[in-house]
Motif scaffolding. Structure first.
Motif, PDB file in Angstrom:
ATOM      1  N   GLU A  64       0.816  -1.209   0.000  1.00 54.31           N
ATOM      2  CA  GLU A  64       0.000   0.000   0.000  1.00 54.31           C
ATOM      3  C   GLU A  64       0.855   1.266   0.000  1.00 54.31           C
ATOM      4  OE1 GLU A  64      -2.421  -0.519   3.429  1.00 54.31           O
ATOM      5  OE2 GLU A  64      -3.567  -2.169   2.547  1.00 54.31           O
ATOM      6  N   ALA A  65       2.043   1.177   0.584  1.00 55.46           N
ATOM      7  CA  ALA A  65       2.947   2.328   0.606  1.00 55.46           C
ATOM      8  C   ALA A  65       3.691   2.504  -0.712  1.00 55.46           C
ATOM      9  CB  ALA A  65       3.944   2.179   1.754  1.00 55.46           C
ATOM     10  N   GLY A  66       3.576   1.540  -1.627  1.00 56.92           N
ATOM     11  CA  GLY A  66       4.264   1.617  -2.911  1.00 56.92           C
ATOM     12  C   GLY A  66       5.711   1.171  -2.851  1.00 56.92           C
ATOM     13  N   LEU A  67       6.128   0.560  -1.734  1.00 58.78           N
ATOM     14  CA  LEU A  67       7.538   0.220  -1.571  1.00 58.78           C
ATOM     15  C   LEU A  67       7.940  -1.043  -2.330  1.00 58.78           C
ATOM     16  CD1 LEU A  67       8.029   1.049   2.229  1.00 58.78           C
ATOM     17  CD2 LEU A  67       8.685   2.412   0.232  1.00 58.78           C
ATOM     18  N   LEU A  68       6.998  -1.908  -2.681  1.00 56.74           N
ATOM     19  CA  LEU A  68       7.365  -3.132  -3.389  1.00 56.74           C
ATOM     20  C   LEU A  68       7.845  -2.847  -4.804  1.00 56.74           C
ATOM     21  CD1 LEU A  68       4.640  -5.742  -2.324  1.00 56.74           C
ATOM     22  CD2 LEU A  68       6.940  -5.397  -1.390  1.00 56.74           C
ATOM     23  N   THR A  69       7.362  -1.782  -5.422  1.00 56.04           N
ATOM     24  CA  THR A  69       7.747  -1.462  -6.808  1.00 56.04           C
ATOM     25  C   THR A  69       8.733  -0.297  -6.870  1.00 56.04           C
ATOM     26  OG1 THR A  69       5.794  -0.039  -7.023  1.00 56.04           O
ATOM     27  CG2 THR A  69       5.578  -2.319  -7.748  1.00 56.04           C
ATOM     28  N   LEU A  70       9.376  -0.008  -5.769  1.00 58.67           N
ATOM     29  CA  LEU A  70      10.273   1.138  -5.661  1.00 58.67           C
ATOM     30  C   LEU A  70      11.342   1.163  -6.747  1.00 58.67           C
ATOM     31  CD1 LEU A  70      11.236   3.500  -3.658  1.00 58.67           C
ATOM     32  CD2 LEU A  70      12.834   1.806  -2.796  1.00 58.67           C
ATOM     33  N   LEU A  71      11.978   0.016  -7.019  1.00 60.24           N
ATOM     34  CA  LEU A  71      13.115  -0.041  -7.943  1.00 60.24           C
ATOM     35  C   LEU A  71      12.717  -0.251  -9.401  1.00 60.24           C
ATOM     36  CD1 LEU A  71      15.765  -2.129  -5.955  1.00 60.24           C
ATOM     37  CD2 LEU A  71      16.045   0.194  -6.816  1.00 60.24           C
ATOM     38  N   VAL A  72      11.457  -0.558  -9.655  1.00 64.20           N
ATOM     39  CA  VAL A  72      11.012  -0.750 -11.038  1.00 64.20           C
ATOM     40  C   VAL A  72      11.034   0.605 -11.741  1.00 64.20           C
ATOM     41  CG1 VAL A  72       9.097  -1.468 -12.520  1.00 64.20           C
ATOM     42  CG2 VAL A  72       9.571  -2.704 -10.389  1.00 64.20           C
ATOM     43  N   GLY A  77       6.047   1.278 -14.751  1.00 58.34           N
ATOM     44  CA  GLY A  77       4.998   1.297 -13.750  1.00 58.34           C
ATOM     45  C   GLY A  77       5.473   1.309 -12.314  1.00 58.34           C
ATOM     46  N   GLY A  78       6.774   1.534 -12.091  1.00 58.94           N
ATOM     47  CA  GLY A  78       7.308   1.517 -10.735  1.00 58.94           C
ATOM     48  C   GLY A  78       7.696   2.883 -10.222  1.00 58.94           C
ATOM     49  N   GLY A  79       8.435   2.868  -9.104  1.00 55.45           N
ATOM     50  CA  GLY A  79       8.820   4.115  -8.467  1.00 55.45           C
ATOM     51  C   GLY A  79      10.026   4.787  -9.073  1.00 55.45           C
ATOM     52  N   GLY A  80      10.797   4.061  -9.884  1.00 49.81           N
ATOM     53  CA  GLY A  80      11.929   4.659 -10.575  1.00 49.81           C
ATOM     54  C   GLY A  80      13.076   5.078  -9.680  1.00 49.81           C
ATOM     55  N   ALA A  81      13.160   4.511  -8.464  1.00 48.49           N
ATOM     56  CA  ALA A  81      14.213   4.903  -7.528  1.00 48.49           C
ATOM     57  C   ALA A  81      15.513   4.173  -7.824  1.00 48.49           C
ATOM     58  CB  ALA A  81      13.776   4.620  -6.090  1.00 48.49           C
ATOM     59  N   ASP A  82      16.625   4.687  -7.259  1.00 49.67           N
ATOM     60  CA  ASP A  82      17.921   4.036  -7.419  1.00 49.67           C
ATOM     61  C   ASP A  82      18.200   3.158  -6.200  1.00 49.67           C
ATOM     62  OD1 ASP A  82      18.632   5.769  -5.377  1.00 49.67           O
ATOM     63  OD2 ASP A  82      19.845   7.070  -6.640  1.00 49.67           O
ATOM     64  N   TRP A  83      19.337   2.447  -6.259  1.00 46.34           N
ATOM     65  CA  TRP A  83      19.658   1.524  -5.181  1.00 46.34           C
ATOM     66  C   TRP A  83      20.019   2.244  -3.889  1.00 46.34           C
ATOM     67  CZ3 TRP A  83      18.868  -3.097  -3.468  1.00 46.34           C
ATOM     68  CH2 TRP A  83      18.470  -4.094  -4.357  1.00 46.34           C
ATOM     69  N   HIS A 125       9.919  -6.957 -19.602  1.00 45.97           N
ATOM     70  CA  HIS A 125       8.636  -7.660 -19.549  1.00 45.97           C
ATOM     71  C   HIS A 125       8.343  -8.145 -18.126  1.00 45.97           C
ATOM     72  CE1 HIS A 125       5.300 -10.201 -20.733  1.00 45.97           C
ATOM     73  NE2 HIS A 125       5.911 -11.256 -20.198  1.00 45.97           N
ATOM     74  N   ILE A 126       9.347  -8.719 -17.471  1.00 46.69           N
ATOM     75  CA  ILE A 126       9.168  -9.213 -16.103  1.00 46.69           C
ATOM     76  C   ILE A 126       8.878  -8.065 -15.149  1.00 46.69           C
ATOM     77  CG2 ILE A 126      10.380 -10.290 -14.154  1.00 46.69           C
ATOM     78  CD1 ILE A 126      11.842 -12.036 -16.223  1.00 46.69           C
ATOM     79  N   GLU A 127       9.609  -6.948 -15.301  1.00 44.90           N
ATOM     80  CA  GLU A 127       9.403  -5.827 -14.396  1.00 44.90           C
ATOM     81  C   GLU A 127       8.024  -5.190 -14.587  1.00 44.90           C
ATOM     82  OE1 GLU A 127      13.506  -3.964 -12.937  1.00 44.90           O
ATOM     83  OE2 GLU A 127      13.079  -3.509 -15.045  1.00 44.90           O
ATOM     84  N   ARG A 128       7.557  -5.137 -15.820  1.00 47.11           N
ATOM     85  CA  ARG A 128       6.220  -4.596 -16.060  1.00 47.11           C
ATOM     86  C   ARG A 128       5.155  -5.464 -15.381  1.00 47.11           C
ATOM     87  NH1 ARG A 128       5.359  -0.533 -19.555  1.00 47.11           N
ATOM     88  NH2 ARG A 128       7.095   0.127 -20.896  1.00 47.11           N
ATOM     89  N   ARG A 129       5.292  -6.773 -15.506  1.00 45.74           N
ATOM     90  CA  ARG A 129       4.329  -7.684 -14.883  1.00 45.74           C
ATOM     91  C   ARG A 129       4.412  -7.599 -13.362  1.00 45.74           C
ATOM     92  NH1 ARG A 129       4.876 -13.558 -16.570  1.00 45.74           N
ATOM     93  NH2 ARG A 129       2.853 -13.667 -15.499  1.00 45.74           N
ATOM     94  N   SER A 130       5.635  -7.483 -12.853  1.00 49.57           N
ATOM     95  CA  SER A 130       5.822  -7.391 -11.402  1.00 49.57           C
ATOM     96  C   SER A 130       5.166  -6.130 -10.853  1.00 49.57           C
ATOM     97  CB  SER A 130       7.319  -7.399 -11.072  1.00 49.57           C
ATOM     98  OG  SER A 130       7.527  -7.387  -9.676  1.00 49.57           O
ATOM     99  N   ALA A 131       5.343  -5.010 -11.565  1.00 49.60           N
ATOM    100  CA  ALA A 131       4.747  -3.758 -11.105  1.00 49.60           C
ATOM    101  C   ALA A 131       3.227  -3.795 -11.211  1.00 49.60           C
ATOM    102  CB  ALA A 131       5.309  -2.583 -11.920  1.00 49.60           C
ATOM    103  N   ALA A 132       2.720  -4.344 -12.315  1.00 48.52           N
ATOM    104  CA  ALA A 132       1.272  -4.400 -12.509  1.00 48.52           C
ATOM    105  C   ALA A 132       0.602  -5.273 -11.456  1.00 48.52           C
ATOM    106  CB  ALA A 132       0.952  -4.916 -13.912  1.00 48.52           C
ATOM    107  N   GLY A 133       1.260  -6.369 -11.099  1.00 45.05           N
ATOM    108  CA  GLY A 133       0.703  -7.278 -10.107  1.00 45.05           C
ATOM    109  C   GLY A 133       1.112  -6.976  -8.685  1.00 45.05           C
ATOM    110  N   GLN A 134       1.967  -5.950  -8.493  1.00 49.27           N
ATOM    111  CA  GLN A 134       2.474  -5.614  -7.163  1.00 49.27           C
ATOM    112  C   GLN A 134       3.060  -6.856  -6.490  1.00 49.27           C
ATOM    113  OE1 GLN A 134       1.996  -2.415  -5.081  1.00 49.27           O
ATOM    114  NE2 GLN A 134       2.200  -1.731  -7.181  1.00 49.27           N
ATOM    115  N   TRP A 135       3.866  -7.587  -7.259  1.00 48.31           N
ATOM    116  CA  TRP A 135       4.420  -8.841  -6.751  1.00 48.31           C
ATOM    117  C   TRP A 135       5.381  -8.619  -5.597  1.00 48.31           C
ATOM    118  CZ3 TRP A 135       6.064 -11.305 -12.088  1.00 48.31           C
ATOM    119  CH2 TRP A 135       4.916 -11.775 -12.745  1.00 48.31           C
TER     120      TRP A 135
END
Length: 415
Positions: A64-72, A77-83, A125-135
């Motif tokens: 819910e905080a958006g932290l799972l997709t931080l690095l995508v 579809g992710g947060g676009g953050a760096d390491w 492709h994997i990162e897009r699916r991961s972000a869309a599904g909030q894996w």
């Protein structure tokens, strides 16, 4: 939540390492989100740790905080953050709940593996699916015995074997695991849907610390995989493993560094709040609300020096890693060795800071720290459990061999 005297955000700001362009949110935004999430986790940290349930609710809080997709990348579809930002987030979460910090850090490493190991198109492709599904990702691609076996079958593969005590498997939407090709003997990283047929997950880890890291064992019985489920090779041979892919090892260990720093800062923060309330185990004549006990002050001084020193070494290692990730084709194996050694130095310092802080904080507080209601023992148990899996002696040996003989550290994935 009390904060530690050591600054927890000393990692330098650097531009994003991926080709996604500007991030959707800046570093300050994600650190604010991490602090709010950590504060939320801190409110019931003791009760949750003592209950020891699989952390489905905690993962929902991260999602819910958006932290799972931080690095995508933002474009995927992710947060676009760096390491650097991701590691600071892990550290912030770990100050409140080290097990959830470990779960999040492992998720970041495994989710990012596609970018290091797979072809660019497949990784996107994997990162897009991961972000869309909030894996949420779990598992591990480090070496294990007995090994998982990957056998060719038609256009795809069949996976068999058992992997033990891997982080996040109880709550994961996808697993990334290491398997060995039956045809070539080559180790490969593969992606598995844990809800698919032939996958059985057992809650059999039962550790005395890091109890909410969702560790367990996974049995793979004739699990069918497509060719797209194979991310890439994990061979330690420099003729097979690219310099960029070899950064996966120090990357994973940097997560451990920030997890340890978060534990040290978390326990010092809680102990400080207790001391500020006027409690002193050595000199009870000091007036309440006046934490001027000389022994207490000296103890906090030593632990502050340890934690800040480890924090500075971690910042140096993060900067080197980010430079390596940005180098692209220009990265060399010598560059990777330098990054790995800087991470090893930070690991040793962070381990000492975590061990000393979690043990001596109990002495500072005194006999009252034995109360299960305070839950301060969880910091020591978490630190000790984590460092059992990543012994400092191995890192010190790598540093010594590099300093004395110029030897490159072996490629060994920590997760």
């Amino acid at each position: 939540m009390g904060v530690a005297p050591a600054p927890s955000r000393t990692v330098p700001q650097l531009p994003p390492s991926g080709p996604s362009g500007p991030p959707r949110f800046d570093r300050a935004h994600w650190l604010h989100v991490a602090r709010e999430t950590a504060d939320d986790l801190a409110t019931d940290a003791v009760a949750r740790e003592q209950a020891g349930k699989a952390p489905f609710d905690e993962v929902s809080r991260l999602r819910e905080a958006g932290l799972l997709t931080l690095l995508v990348p933002a474009g995927s579809g992710g947060g676009g953050a760096d390491w650097g930002t991701a590691l600071a987030v892990v550290r912030e979460i770990a100050t409140a709940d080290a097990a959830i910090g470990q779960l999040l850090g492992c998720h970041y490493v495994l989710a990012y593996a596609a970018r290091l190991l797979a072809e660019p198109g497949s990784a996107e492709h994997i990162e897009r699916r991961s972000a869309a599904g909030q894996w949420c990702w779990g598992g591990g691609v480090g070496r294990q015995e007995p090994r998982l076996a990957l056998v060719r079958s038609g256009d795809g593969y069949v996976l068999n074997g058992r992997q033990s005590y891997s982080t996040g498997v109880l709550v994961a939407d996808r697993l990334a695991v290491r398997a060995v090709s039956a045809d070539t003997g080559e180790p490969l990283a593969v992606v598995v849907d844990p809800a698919g047929p032939g996958v059985r997950i057992d809650n059999d880890a039962d550790p005395f610390g890091q109890r909410l890291a969702a560790g367990g064992s996974v049995e793979f019985d004739g699990v069918r995989l497509g060719s797209d489920d194979v991310l890439g090779p994990l061979s330690a041979d420099e003729d097979v493993l690219s310099p960029a892919a070899s950064l996966a090892a120090p990357l994973g260990r940097l997560v451990s560094v920030h997890l340890r720093l978060g534990i040290a800062e978390g326990v010092l923060g809680e102990a400080r709040e207790y001391s500020r309330a006027g409690h002193s185990p050595w000199h009870p004549e000091w007036p309440a609300g006046s934490p001027q006990d000389p022994q207490t002050l000296a103890a906090y001084g030593e632990l502050t020096v340890l934690t800040r020193s480890a924090s500075a070494l971690a910042a140096e290692a993060v900067a080197a890693l980010e430079n390596g990730l940005r180098a692209g084709p220009g990265l060399t194996y010598d560059d990777c060795a330098e990054v790995s050694i800087l991470v090893a130095v930070a690991e040793a310092a962070a381990a000492r800071a975590a061990h000393e802080s979690t043990a001596r904080a109990l002495d500072i507080i005194g006999a009252r720290s034995a109360s299960a209601r305070l839950g301060l023992d969880r910091f020591w148990r978490n630190a000790r459990t984590h460092t059992l899996y990543e012994p400092v002696a191995h890192r010190l040996r790598d540093v010594g061999d590099y300093f004395l003989n110029g030897a490159h550290p072996a490629f060994k994935l920590p997760v």
